[in-house]
Design an enzyme around this catalytic site. Structure first.
Site, mmCIF file in Angstrom:
data_model
loop_
_atom_site.group_PDB
_atom_site.id
_atom_site.type_symbol
_atom_site.label_atom_id
_atom_site.label_comp_id
_atom_site.label_asym_id
_atom_site.label_seq_id
_atom_site.Cartn_x
_atom_site.Cartn_y
_atom_site.Cartn_z
ATOM 1 N N ARG A 1 35.603 0.994 2.204
ATOM 2 C CA ARG A 1 34.425 0.940 1.337
ATOM 3 C C ARG A 1 33.802 2.321 1.197
ATOM 4 O O ARG A 1 33.364 2.712 0.116
ATOM 5 C CB ARG A 1 33.396 -0.064 1.889
ATOM 6 C CG ARG A 1 32.203 -0.253 0.964
ATOM 7 C CD ARG A 1 31.322 -1.406 1.410
ATOM 8 N NE ARG A 1 30.494 -1.038 2.551
ATOM 9 C CZ ARG A 1 29.711 -1.896 3.209
ATOM 10 N NH1 ARG A 1 29.661 -3.163 2.848
ATOM 11 N NH2 ARG A 1 28.988 -1.492 4.230
ATOM 12 N N ARG B 1 17.782 -9.044 11.504
ATOM 13 C CA ARG B 1 18.736 -8.264 12.290
ATOM 14 C C ARG B 1 18.266 -8.093 13.721
ATOM 15 O O ARG B 1 18.959 -7.482 14.529
ATOM 16 C CB ARG B 1 18.874 -6.873 11.666
ATOM 17 C CG ARG B 1 20.077 -6.723 10.746
ATOM 18 C CD ARG B 1 20.053 -5.293 10.213
ATOM 19 N NE ARG B 1 21.352 -4.790 9.862
ATOM 20 C CZ ARG B 1 21.875 -4.894 8.634
ATOM 21 N NH1 ARG B 1 21.242 -5.534 7.678
ATOM 22 N NH2 ARG B 1 23.052 -4.366 8.377
ATOM 23 N N LYS C 1 28.982 -10.178 3.864
ATOM 24 C CA LYS C 1 27.732 -10.872 3.522
ATOM 25 C C LYS C 1 27.399 -10.718 2.043
ATOM 26 O O LYS C 1 27.057 -11.685 1.372
ATOM 27 C CB LYS C 1 26.559 -10.324 4.355
ATOM 28 C CG LYS C 1 26.729 -10.503 5.850
ATOM 29 C CD LYS C 1 25.501 -10.035 6.628
ATOM 30 C CE LYS C 1 25.254 -8.540 6.638
ATOM 31 N NZ LYS C 1 26.162 -7.768 7.492
ATOM 32 N N ARG D 1 29.405 5.245 0.056
ATOM 33 C CA ARG D 1 28.195 4.944 0.833
ATOM 34 C C ARG D 1 28.151 5.831 2.060
ATOM 35 O O ARG D 1 29.080 5.845 2.858
ATOM 36 C CB ARG D 1 28.196 3.458 1.226
ATOM 37 C CG ARG D 1 26.897 2.775 0.855
ATOM 38 C CD ARG D 1 26.930 1.318 1.177
ATOM 39 N NE ARG D 1 26.524 1.076 2.554
ATOM 40 C CZ ARG D 1 26.296 -0.136 3.029
ATOM 41 N NH1 ARG D 1 26.440 -1.188 2.251
ATOM 42 N NH2 ARG D 1 25.920 -0.291 4.275
#
Ligand code: ATP
Ligand code: MG
Length: 189
Positions: A128, A89, A14, A134
């Site tokens: 990632r 969401r 996204k 993260r």
């Protein structure tokens, strides 16, 4: 105005595709995940609250998210449109978005559903996590987020089909190829 909802499971791309859309169509970007991560970084009260949920792979409560969204939306001046990335969401958020836009004489133009197989999502998110660090991109939290996606977020697919705003996008392939499919859909509007 061009109001695009970009939708998909965690790791579906996204954010990446939103950046391209912003550049091509000159619209504003609201990434609720980025907003929350900035609050955490700045150590605000909101950030402290958000961190508790994010680290558990859970969603931030709807009322809080809806307020944040409206205030970011209203901060844009002379906007040509907005891409909503990471919002809605839940069904309650979709209903709130519809209401908020209607109160401003607008509506959602299209909902783009980036579909990516689950095995690929896992691979992307773990990678990632290694690159970006993260905190929620670790295997245990990713599994929880995927579960939350299936139970709370995926029902929005039927919700937007019912609104006649739904557009499926194949989220597997090259970034350019995926972007081309998005542009084809958006240019038809
Ligand atoms: P992608 O990789 O496709 O950008 P993502 O799910 O990895 O998606 P973000 O959209 O950045 O990541 O969201 C990170 C976290 O922030 C979520 O797991 C959730 O805890 C919180 N969050 C973001 N948007 C919302 C929202 N609309 N409602 C509730 N919580 C949210
Ligand atoms: Mg994102």
């Amino acid at each position: 105005m061009l109001n695009i909802v970009i939708f998909g499971a965690p790791g579906s791309g996204k954010g990446t595709q939103s950046e391209r859309i912003v550049e091509k169509y000159g619209i504003n970007h609201i990434s609720t995940g980025d907003v929350l991560r900035a609050e955490i970084k700045n150590g605000t009260e909101l950030g402290k609250t958000a961190k508790g949920y994010i680290d558990q792979g859970q969603l931030i409560p709807d009322e809080l998210m809806i307020d944040i969204l409206a205030s970011v939306f209203d901060s844009f001046k002379d906007s040509k449109g907005v891409i909503f990335d990471g919002f809605p969401r839940t069904i309650a958020q979709a209903e709130a978005l519809k209401k908020m836009l209607a109160e401003r004489g607008q509506d959602v133009s299209i909902m783009l559903d980036l579909e990516v197989p689950e095995e690929e999502l896992m691979v992307r998110l773990i990678k990632r996590g290694k690159d970006s660090g993260r905190a929620d991109d670790n295997e245990e939290t990713i599994k929880k987020r995927l579960h939350v996606y299936h139970s709370q977020t995926a029902p929005l697919i039927d919700w937007y089909k019912n609104e006649k705003k739904y557009q499926h996008i194949n989220g597997l392939g090259t970034m350019e190829g995926i972007f081309a499919e998005i542009c084809e859909a958006v240019d038809k509007l």
